[in-house]
Design a protein around this motif. Structure first.
Motif, PDB file in Angstrom:
ATOM      1  N   VAL A 287       6.783  -0.160   8.321  1.00 33.53           N
ATOM      2  CA  VAL A 287       5.397   0.016   7.871  1.00 33.53           C
ATOM      3  C   VAL A 287       5.264  -0.299   6.389  1.00 33.53           C
ATOM      4  N   MET A 288       6.212   0.159   5.588  1.00 37.65           N
ATOM      5  CA  MET A 288       6.144  -0.061   4.144  1.00 37.65           C
ATOM      6  C   MET A 288       6.223  -1.533   3.791  1.00 37.65           C
ATOM      7  N   ARG A 289       6.937  -2.299   4.584  1.00 32.29           N
ATOM      8  CA  ARG A 289       7.012  -3.745   4.311  1.00 32.29           C
ATOM      9  C   ARG A 289       5.660  -4.401   4.523  1.00 32.29           C
ATOM     10  N   ILE A 290       4.915  -3.930   5.526  1.00 27.23           N
ATOM     11  CA  ILE A 290       3.564  -4.453   5.752  1.00 27.23           C
ATOM     12  C   ILE A 290       2.664  -4.085   4.578  1.00 27.23           C
ATOM     13  N   ILE A 291       2.757  -2.837   4.150  1.00 21.95           N
ATOM     14  CA  ILE A 291       1.915  -2.368   3.043  1.00 21.95           C
ATOM     15  C   ILE A 291       2.239  -3.104   1.751  1.00 21.95           C
ATOM     16  N   LYS A 292       3.528  -3.318   1.473  1.00 23.49           N
ATOM     17  CA  LYS A 292       3.926  -3.992   0.244  1.00 23.49           C
ATOM     18  C   LYS A 292       3.453  -5.442   0.208  1.00 23.49           C
ATOM     19  N   LYS A 293       3.472  -6.102   1.359  1.00 18.57           N
ATOM     20  CA  LYS A 293       3.057  -7.502   1.406  1.00 18.57           C
ATOM     21  C   LYS A 293       1.552  -7.661   1.279  1.00 18.57           C
ATOM     22  N   LYS A 294       0.806  -6.737   1.919  1.00 16.84           N
ATOM     23  CA  LYS A 294      -0.651  -6.863   1.919  1.00 16.84           C
ATOM     24  C   LYS A 294      -1.282  -5.482   1.703  1.00 16.84           C
ATOM     25  N   PRO A 295      -1.171  -4.956   0.496  1.00 13.56           N
ATOM     26  CA  PRO A 295      -1.663  -3.600   0.244  1.00 13.56           C
ATOM     27  C   PRO A 295      -3.154  -3.419   0.486  1.00 13.56           C
ATOM     28  N   GLU A 296      -3.959  -4.401   0.144  1.00 15.70           N
ATOM     29  CA  GLU A 296      -5.406  -4.278   0.337  1.00 15.70           C
ATOM     30  C   GLU A 296      -5.772  -4.347   1.813  1.00 15.70           C
ATOM     31  N   THR A 297      -5.125  -5.243   2.539  1.00 19.57           N
ATOM     32  CA  THR A 297      -5.366  -5.349   3.979  1.00 19.57           C
ATOM     33  C   THR A 297      -4.952  -4.071   4.693  1.00 19.57           C
ATOM     34  N   ALA A 298      -3.815  -3.518   4.291  1.00 18.44           N
ATOM     35  CA  ALA A 298      -3.266  -2.345   4.967  1.00 18.44           C
ATOM     36  C   ALA A 298      -4.169  -1.129   4.876  1.00 18.44           C
ATOM     37  N   LYS A 299      -5.016  -1.076   3.844  1.00 18.23           N
ATOM     38  CA  LYS A 299      -5.905   0.069   3.691  1.00 18.23           C
ATOM     39  C   LYS A 299      -6.928   0.165   4.822  1.00 18.23           C
ATOM     40  N   ASN A 300      -7.180  -0.941   5.481  1.00 23.83           N
ATOM     41  CA  ASN A 300      -8.259  -0.991   6.470  1.00 23.83           C
ATOM     42  C   ASN A 300      -7.793  -1.290   7.888  1.00 23.83           C
ATOM     43  N   ILE A 301      -6.505  -1.227   8.127  1.00 28.12           N
ATOM     44  CA  ILE A 301      -6.002  -1.494   9.470  1.00 28.12           C
ATOM     45  C   ILE A 301      -5.007  -0.408   9.881  1.00 28.12           C
ATOM     46  N   GLN A 302      -4.711  -0.379  11.156  1.00 31.08           N
ATOM     47  CA  GLN A 302      -3.685   0.514  11.661  1.00 31.08           C
ATOM     48  C   GLN A 302      -2.562  -0.294  12.297  1.00 31.08           C
ATOM     49  N   VAL A 303      -1.349   0.052  11.960  1.00 26.09           N
ATOM     50  CA  VAL A 303      -0.144  -0.433  12.634  1.00 26.09           C
ATOM     51  C   VAL A 303       0.792   0.750  12.757  1.00 26.09           C
ATOM     52  N   GLY A 304       1.325   0.959  13.934  1.00 23.79           N
ATOM     53  CA  GLY A 304       2.283   2.031  14.133  1.00 23.79           C
ATOM     54  C   GLY A 304       3.498   1.535  14.883  1.00 23.79           C
ATOM     55  N   PHE A 305       4.657   2.082  14.554  1.00 24.01           N
ATOM     56  CA  PHE A 305       5.895   1.760  15.261  1.00 24.01           C
ATOM     57  C   PHE A 305       6.459   3.019  15.902  1.00 24.01           C
ATOM     58  N   LEU A 306       7.054   2.843  17.067  1.00 26.48           N
ATOM     59  CA  LEU A 306       7.696   3.919  17.809  1.00 26.48           C
ATOM     60  C   LEU A 306       9.088   3.454  18.195  1.00 26.48           C
ATOM     61  N   ALA A 307      10.099   4.298  17.983  1.00 22.13           N
ATOM     62  CA  ALA A 307      11.476   3.863  18.232  1.00 22.13           C
ATOM     63  C   ALA A 307      12.318   4.975  18.827  1.00 22.13           C
ATOM     64  N   VAL A 336       3.067  15.599  23.386  1.00 25.24           N
ATOM     65  CA  VAL A 336       2.361  14.616  22.563  1.00 25.24           C
ATOM     66  C   VAL A 336       2.620  14.956  21.103  1.00 25.24           C
ATOM     67  N   ILE A 337       3.030  13.986  20.331  1.00 24.96           N
ATOM     68  CA  ILE A 337       3.394  14.204  18.935  1.00 24.96           C
ATOM     69  C   ILE A 337       2.521  13.337  18.028  1.00 24.96           C
ATOM     70  N   LYS A 338       2.078  13.901  16.934  1.00 22.38           N
ATOM     71  CA  LYS A 338       1.339  13.139  15.934  1.00 22.38           C
ATOM     72  C   LYS A 338       2.340  12.421  15.031  1.00 22.38           C
ATOM     73  N   GLY A 339       2.256  11.125  15.014  1.00 24.15           N
ATOM     74  CA  GLY A 339       3.174  10.371  14.171  1.00 24.15           C
ATOM     75  C   GLY A 339       2.840  10.530  12.691  1.00 24.15           C
ATOM     76  N   LYS A 340       3.852  10.481  11.861  1.00 26.40           N
ATOM     77  CA  LYS A 340       3.624  10.538  10.409  1.00 26.40           C
ATOM     78  C   LYS A 340       3.027   9.230   9.939  1.00 26.40           C
ATOM     79  N   SER A 341       2.396   9.267   8.762  1.00 26.56           N
ATOM     80  CA  SER A 341       1.707   8.069   8.282  1.00 26.56           C
ATOM     81  C   SER A 341       1.774   7.968   6.765  1.00 26.56           C
ATOM     82  N   TYR A 342       1.468   6.785   6.265  1.00 28.02           N
ATOM     83  CA  TYR A 342       1.452   6.546   4.820  1.00 28.02           C
ATOM     84  C   TYR A 342       0.178   7.101   4.189  1.00 28.02           C
ATOM     85  N   TYR A 343      -0.951   6.808   4.797  1.00 29.22           N
ATOM     86  CA  TYR A 343      -2.236   7.294   4.241  1.00 29.22           C
ATOM     87  C   TYR A 343      -2.638   8.600   4.905  1.00 29.22           C
TER      88      TYR A 343
END
Length: 343
Positions: A287-307, A336-343
């Protein structure tokens, strides 16, 4: 000079010490090594609970992880009240419901279908691609032709509810993504009447670890609502929407697929686990790699990973709050678990 007598004495001493060491080690319990939690199945979003329940029927009977994930995601694929996956999924801007799916087993075999129309269970077509062809992906008309040849039934996937939402969207034809729409669409307890222009990313990703310790995964979606006809996101792309490595673990993703594809997200998560990251930390780094590459875009979208790793340990991380995932094992079947997030 070689001394035979000293050599024999040294050998005898070594043998005696080895015997003592084995005897002492026999009473030592390797408490530092956590036992593997298996079988277990995890999937994205609240509607993963029902999907996990179907997968658990296979896993609890010592069935294969591959069969479990296929039968698990059948549930949302066939649920017309779930407008984010399969039958009843929201259409593209031309009013056509196009589906994407992929599946991957413990041996690295994989199959996928892209922009498939008229077939309720694209995940099963993806499995046929994996098992019956030398290819990994089939798309569009070719995927439909193959599905029909394999005996799948052609059906209209556009339900009255989804058609009504699409026609409402046509009044403005404006695309405004809303984060975590999967849960908003599926909240039967307190349904929200959202304007037709507010639907976007839609996926169920599932990973299972069976009793034999083998992993498999599946990912299926109707894609972004009101997308350009022919658009394909990350969900059917091996390495982006889903990746399985039976030595390490598996990962899947949800959200705006374009950003996942650009970072080969699920493969990245698995490789980070290979380096020693926990499932949650691996998801967070992706997730942080997405945010670092496109910080402005990331503010307005959702991406989540599950592993999940080979031990049955699991974790998730998302850009925005609201991402949830479901877990099912011998201890609890409807977690059901709430995933952690950056924002």
């Amino acid at each position: 000079m070689f001394n035979r007598r000293k050599f024999i004495k040294a050998s005898a001493l070594s043998t005696a010490l080895l015997a003592i060491d084995k005897k002492s080690m026999a009473n030592v319990v390797p408490s530092a090594v956590a036992p593997t939690n298996k079988p277990i199945v995890i999937s994205t979003w609240d509607f993963g609970v029902a999907a996990n329940a179907a997968a658990w029927k296979v896993l609890s009977a010592n069935g294969k992880a591959l069969d479990a994930v296929e039968q698990g995601v059948w549930v949302p694929e066939a649920d017309e009240s779930n407008q984010s996956v399969g039958y009843g999924g929201l259409p593209d801007r031309d009013g056509k419901v196009t589906l994407d799916a992929c599946i991957m087993d413990e041996a690295g075999n994989c199959g996928a279908v892209l922009a498939l129309e008229y077939i309720v269970h694209p995940i099963s077509v993806a499995r046929k691609v994996m098992e019956k062809t030398p290819h990994v992906m089939l798309a569009g008309d070719g995927a439909l032709q193959f599905a029909l040849e394999q005996g799948f039934k052609k059906e209209n996937l556009l339900t009255p509810a989804s058609e009504k939402a699409w026609k409402e969207w046509l009044k403005q034809a404006k695309y405004e993504p809303v984060m975590n729409i999967e849960n908003k669409l599926y909240d039967k307890a307190s349904p929200q009447k959202l304007p037709g222009n507010q639907y976007n990313h839609d996926t169920i990703g599932m990973i299972a670890l069976d009793a034999k310790g083998n992993l498999s995964g599946a990912c299926t979606t109707s894609g972004m609502a009101y997308k350009l006809h022919g658009r394909v996101g990350d969900s059917p792309i091996i390495g982006a929407g889903l990746y399985i490595d039976n030595e390490i673990g598996g990962a899947t993703s949800t959200g705006v697929g374009e950003e996942v594809v650009r970072n080969v997200g699920s493969f990245l998560v698995v490789e980070l686990m290979r380096q020693g990251y926990s499932p949650e930390d691996a998801c967070k780094e992706a997730v942080m790699r997405i945010i670092k590459k496109k910080p402005e875009t990331a503010k307005n979208i959702q991406v989540g990973f599950l592993a999940m790793n080979k031990k049955g340990e699991y974790g998730a991380y998302a850009i925005q709050k609201g991402f949830t995932y479901a877990v099912c094992d011998a201890k609890k079947q409807d977690l059901v678990i709430k995933g952690k997030s950056y924002y």
